[in-house]
Write an enzyme that holds these catalytic residues in place. Structure first.
Site, PDB file in Angstrom:
ATOM      1  N   GLY A 165       0.792  -1.218   0.000  1.00 32.62           N
ATOM      2  CA  GLY A 165       0.000   0.000   0.000  1.00 32.62           C
ATOM      3  C   GLY A 165       0.826   1.269   0.000  1.00 32.62           C
ATOM      4  N   TYR A 166       1.999   1.227   0.616  1.00 32.19           N
ATOM      5  CA  TYR A 166       2.865   2.403   0.638  1.00 32.19           C
ATOM      6  C   TYR A 166       3.295   2.762  -0.788  1.00 32.19           C
ATOM      7  CZ  TYR A 166       6.763   5.470   1.999  1.00 32.19           C
ATOM      8  OH  TYR A 166       7.620   6.544   2.145  1.00 32.19           O
TER       9      TYR A 166
END
Length: 247
Positions: A165-166
């Site tokens: 997700g980062y």
């Protein structure tokens, strides 16, 4: 760009907002901007750390900064518009924004990442930079030369396993940069770019690459020529670019 030598008064008279100003690249950029004449608006969650950066700027003879203890994880349109209004009231202008705040958990496979983690990662790393910039647009557009710099990430630019997700959020900043730059008229004195720091000796890099000797990496100060170039008048023709720091 590592050989770029900004003049001492490069940012004289400018007001620059820095998110994530209490540590890492945000702290280093705040100090560098102040050394080159800017009045810096410091934004981060930790008020004590903000005060330490404030004191460093004052001790070095910089213009008195403004402090904004603020958690981007809980930002909404109303509070961001209030923040922009406070900037306008107290500092009268805004000539630049450096988005350096970030949220990161751990390097894990997608199968172990949760919805709550993704929502937080998107909110801090992508949604808040968009919303804060949007709230500040009226001020930025009044500047004779305004610059917005998003902080990208190598693995958002070139996706790799475990960044999850980062990396997705950081890749979104690149798309946001290009769309916004395409929407801004060439006649407007506003430019938006994304800067990818790459490997640098920060606490985040120590978490993601604990085996790397920090002495083998560029320091935050080593990258400041890039930050100063993009925030100053020498880069007025640079618009909608995704720029990787290369030392």
């Amino acid at each position: 760009m590592k050989d770029y030598s900004p003049r001492p008064d490069l940012l004289a008279g400018r007001v620059i907002l820095v998110t994530g100003a209490s540590s890492g690249l945000g702290r280093a950029a705040s100090l560098a901007f102040a050394r080159h004449g800017a009045t810096v608006a410091l934004l981060a969650r930790n008020e004590a750390k903000l005060e330490a950066v404030y004191d460093e700027i004052i001790a070095a003879g910089g213009a008195e900064p403004a402090m904004f203890p603020y958690d981007l994880a809980v930002a909404d349109d109303r509070s961001l518009e209030t923040l922009a209004g406070t900037l306008a009231h107290h500092l009268k202008r805004l000539d630049g924004v450096l988005h350096s705040a970030h949220q990161f958990y751990n390097l894990t496979p997608l199968s172990l990442q949760t919805l709550d983690q993704w929502q937080s990662l998107m909110r801090v790393n992508l949604i808040a930079p968009f919303a804060l910039t949007r709230a500040c647009l009226p001020l930025l557009k009044q500047s004779p030369d305004a610059s917005v710099v998003f902080t990208g990430e190598t693995h958002g630019h070139q996706p790799a396993a475990f960044w999850g997700g980062y990396a997705v959020a950081k890749s979104g900043l690149e798309t946001l940069t290009r769309i916004w730059a395409d929407e801004i008229s060439p006649e407007e004195n506003l430019r938006i770019n994304t800067l990818i720091p790459g490997q640098v000796a920060t606490s985040l890099r120590a978490r993601t690459h604990p085996g790397l000797d920090p002495d083998t990496l560029p320091s935050t100060d080593d990258l400041m020529p890039w930050y100063l170039y993009l925030m100053g008048a020498d880069s007025t023709s640079v618009r909608g670019q995704i720029i990787e720091c290369r030392n």
